[in-house]
Design a protein around this motif. Structure first.
Motif, PDB file in Angstrom:
ATOM      1  N   HIS A 109     -28.045  41.832  22.963  1.00 32.04           N
ATOM      2  CA  HIS A 109     -26.633  41.525  22.747  1.00 32.04           C
ATOM      3  C   HIS A 109     -26.219  41.608  21.277  1.00 32.04           C
ATOM      4  O   HIS A 109     -25.090  41.253  20.937  1.00 32.04           O
ATOM      5  CB  HIS A 109     -26.304  40.145  23.314  1.00 32.04           C
ATOM      6  CG  HIS A 109     -26.539  40.040  24.790  1.00 32.04           C
ATOM      7  ND1 HIS A 109     -25.890  40.853  25.700  1.00 32.04           N
ATOM      8  CD2 HIS A 109     -27.380  39.244  25.512  1.00 32.04           C
ATOM      9  CE1 HIS A 109     -26.301  40.551  26.923  1.00 32.04           C
ATOM     10  NE2 HIS A 109     -27.202  39.591  26.838  1.00 32.04           N
ATOM     11  N   VAL A 110     -27.106  42.075  20.417  1.00 32.35           N
ATOM     12  CA  VAL A 110     -26.755  42.265  19.002  1.00 32.35           C
ATOM     13  C   VAL A 110     -25.755  43.406  18.896  1.00 32.35           C
ATOM     14  O   VAL A 110     -25.913  44.464  19.526  1.00 32.35           O
ATOM     15  CB  VAL A 110     -28.017  42.569  18.167  1.00 32.35           C
ATOM     16  CG1 VAL A 110     -27.640  42.938  16.733  1.00 32.35           C
ATOM     17  CG2 VAL A 110     -28.954  41.367  18.179  1.00 32.35           C
ATOM     18  N   ASP A 111     -24.700  43.215  18.104  1.00 30.88           N
ATOM     19  CA  ASP A 111     -23.670  44.227  17.906  1.00 30.88           C
ATOM     20  C   ASP A 111     -24.303  45.576  17.554  1.00 30.88           C
ATOM     21  O   ASP A 111     -25.234  45.646  16.741  1.00 30.88           O
ATOM     22  CB  ASP A 111     -22.724  43.771  16.788  1.00 30.88           C
ATOM     23  CG  ASP A 111     -21.498  44.645  16.654  1.00 30.88           C
ATOM     24  OD1 ASP A 111     -21.636  45.787  16.162  1.00 30.88           O
ATOM     25  OD2 ASP A 111     -20.402  44.200  17.028  1.00 30.88           O
ATOM     26  N   SER A 112     -23.801  46.633  18.147  1.00 31.37           N
ATOM     27  CA  SER A 112     -24.420  47.954  18.001  1.00 31.37           C
ATOM     28  C   SER A 112     -24.334  48.497  16.578  1.00 31.37           C
ATOM     29  O   SER A 112     -25.044  49.443  16.222  1.00 31.37           O
ATOM     30  CB  SER A 112     -23.769  48.949  18.959  1.00 31.37           C
ATOM     31  OG  SER A 112     -22.386  49.104  18.661  1.00 31.37           O
ATOM     32  N   ARG A 113     -23.460  47.911  15.732  1.00 26.77           N
ATOM     33  CA  ARG A 113     -23.334  48.375  14.347  1.00 26.77           C
ATOM     34  C   ARG A 113     -24.400  47.789  13.433  1.00 26.77           C
ATOM     35  O   ARG A 113     -24.569  48.236  12.289  1.00 26.77           O
ATOM     36  CB  ARG A 113     -21.953  48.004  13.806  1.00 26.77           C
ATOM     37  CG  ARG A 113     -20.805  48.711  14.507  1.00 26.77           C
ATOM     38  CD  ARG A 113     -19.474  48.087  14.148  1.00 26.77           C
ATOM     39  NE  ARG A 113     -19.349  46.735  14.701  1.00 26.77           N
ATOM     40  CZ  ARG A 113     -18.298  45.946  14.508  1.00 26.77           C
ATOM     41  NH1 ARG A 113     -17.281  46.365  13.767  1.00 26.77           N
ATOM     42  NH2 ARG A 113     -18.253  44.738  15.050  1.00 26.77           N
ATOM     43  N   ILE A 114     -25.134  46.794  13.902  1.00 27.16           N
ATOM     44  CA  ILE A 114     -26.132  46.097  13.088  1.00 27.16           C
ATOM     45  C   ILE A 114     -27.441  46.877  13.074  1.00 27.16           C
ATOM     46  O   ILE A 114     -27.902  47.362  14.118  1.00 27.16           O
ATOM     47  CB  ILE A 114     -26.370  44.671  13.640  1.00 27.16           C
ATOM     48  CG1 ILE A 114     -25.052  43.908  13.791  1.00 27.16           C
ATOM     49  CG2 ILE A 114     -27.360  43.930  12.755  1.00 27.16           C
ATOM     50  CD1 ILE A 114     -24.226  43.803  12.532  1.00 27.16           C
ATOM     51  N   VAL A 115     -28.069  46.972  11.911  1.00 28.55           N
ATOM     52  CA  VAL A 115     -29.413  47.542  11.814  1.00 28.55           C
ATOM     53  C   VAL A 115     -30.417  46.432  12.092  1.00 28.55           C
ATOM     54  O   VAL A 115     -30.542  45.476  11.320  1.00 28.55           O
ATOM     55  CB  VAL A 115     -29.670  48.143  10.418  1.00 28.55           C
ATOM     56  CG1 VAL A 115     -31.121  48.624  10.302  1.00 28.55           C
ATOM     57  CG2 VAL A 115     -28.708  49.295  10.143  1.00 28.55           C
ATOM     58  N   VAL A 116     -31.106  46.537  13.205  1.00 32.63           N
ATOM     59  CA  VAL A 116     -32.118  45.548  13.574  1.00 32.63           C
ATOM     60  C   VAL A 116     -33.447  45.931  12.930  1.00 32.63           C
ATOM     61  O   VAL A 116     -33.913  47.064  13.083  1.00 32.63           O
ATOM     62  CB  VAL A 116     -32.280  45.451  15.102  1.00 32.63           C
ATOM     63  CG1 VAL A 116     -33.444  44.533  15.470  1.00 32.63           C
ATOM     64  CG2 VAL A 116     -30.984  44.957  15.746  1.00 32.63           C
TER      65      VAL A 116
END
Length: 216
Positions: A109-116
């Motif tokens: 559910h982490v926003d798709s714009r975030i670099v994980v």
């Protein structure tokens, strides 16, 4: 806890010590708390304590540095559910945001714009059993996977996982990092070269500059 608050250990401005943006000025938001107890952990001071910050106060603190890069870290930031809306808020504000997570918490559910930047725990961490491999299918092309390596056993295990999950083709960077003062960096470099691995070796820049002092 209010839906608009998070418990933070610190917010600070420093050079990114790791990952693809190593050496670049970055604002770090360090959330308090972690369900893991890795043997090589260098941020145990973030396990407890901290103070409640409103989202508004967090955003104002970040903005004063006028950064391009923001890193949300811990502890384990995803242990606090309100981390997810904060990540979205930071991305909405136009920052290039990375999330440093252990891989023990769900990332779907982490926003798709975030670099994980997901840290798969090696045997010497003592937390091998906490790896949630179901997270791998949610990794995006811009994401990164990190292995912290303290021994040859760790290295061999990491190489196996690299191949098992085809990580080099799945994410932008696979990071191999020696445990500071435990594995000689040159040794790790020689293993990587001998095996011709498609990985990025990294040294933790902040340790050489500030020796793990909080706020750096």
């Amino acid at each position: 806890m209010s839906e608009k608050q998070l418990r933070l250990t610190e917010i600070f401005y420093s050079l990114q010590g790791e990952t693809r943006t190593a050496g670049l000025p970055t604002v770090f938001i360090r959330l308090t708390g972690c369900p893991l107890r890795c043997g090589y952990c260098d941020t145990a001071y973030a396990f407890s304590g901290g103070q409640l910050w409103s989202f508004e106060t967090i955003m104002a603190e970040v903005q004063q540095y006028h950064p391009h890069y923001v890193t949300v870290t811990g502890g384990e930031p995803l242990a606090q559910p309100n981390c997810l809306p904060l990540l979205k808020l930071l991305a909405d504000a136009g920052y290039e945001v990375s999330l440093e997570t252990s891989g023990a918490m769900p990332i779907e559910h982490v926003d798709s714009r975030i670099v994980v930047v997901m840290d798969l725990k090696t045997p010497s961490s003592g937390e091998l059993q906490r790896n949630s491999y179901s997270n791998i299918k949610y990794l995006k092309p811009q994401d990164q996977v990190k292995f912290v390596i303290g021994s040859q056993e760790d290295y061999q295990w990491a190489v196996f996982k690299l191949d098992e999950y085809n990580l080099a083709d799945r994410v932008s960077d696979v990071l191999f990092s020696p445990v500071h003062h435990q594995l000689e960096p040159r040794q790790l470099a020689e293993w990587i070269l001998a095996d011709r691995l498609p990985v990025r070796m990294q040294l933790q820049l902040h340790k050489y500059l500030w020796n793990d002092e909080p706020g750096h």
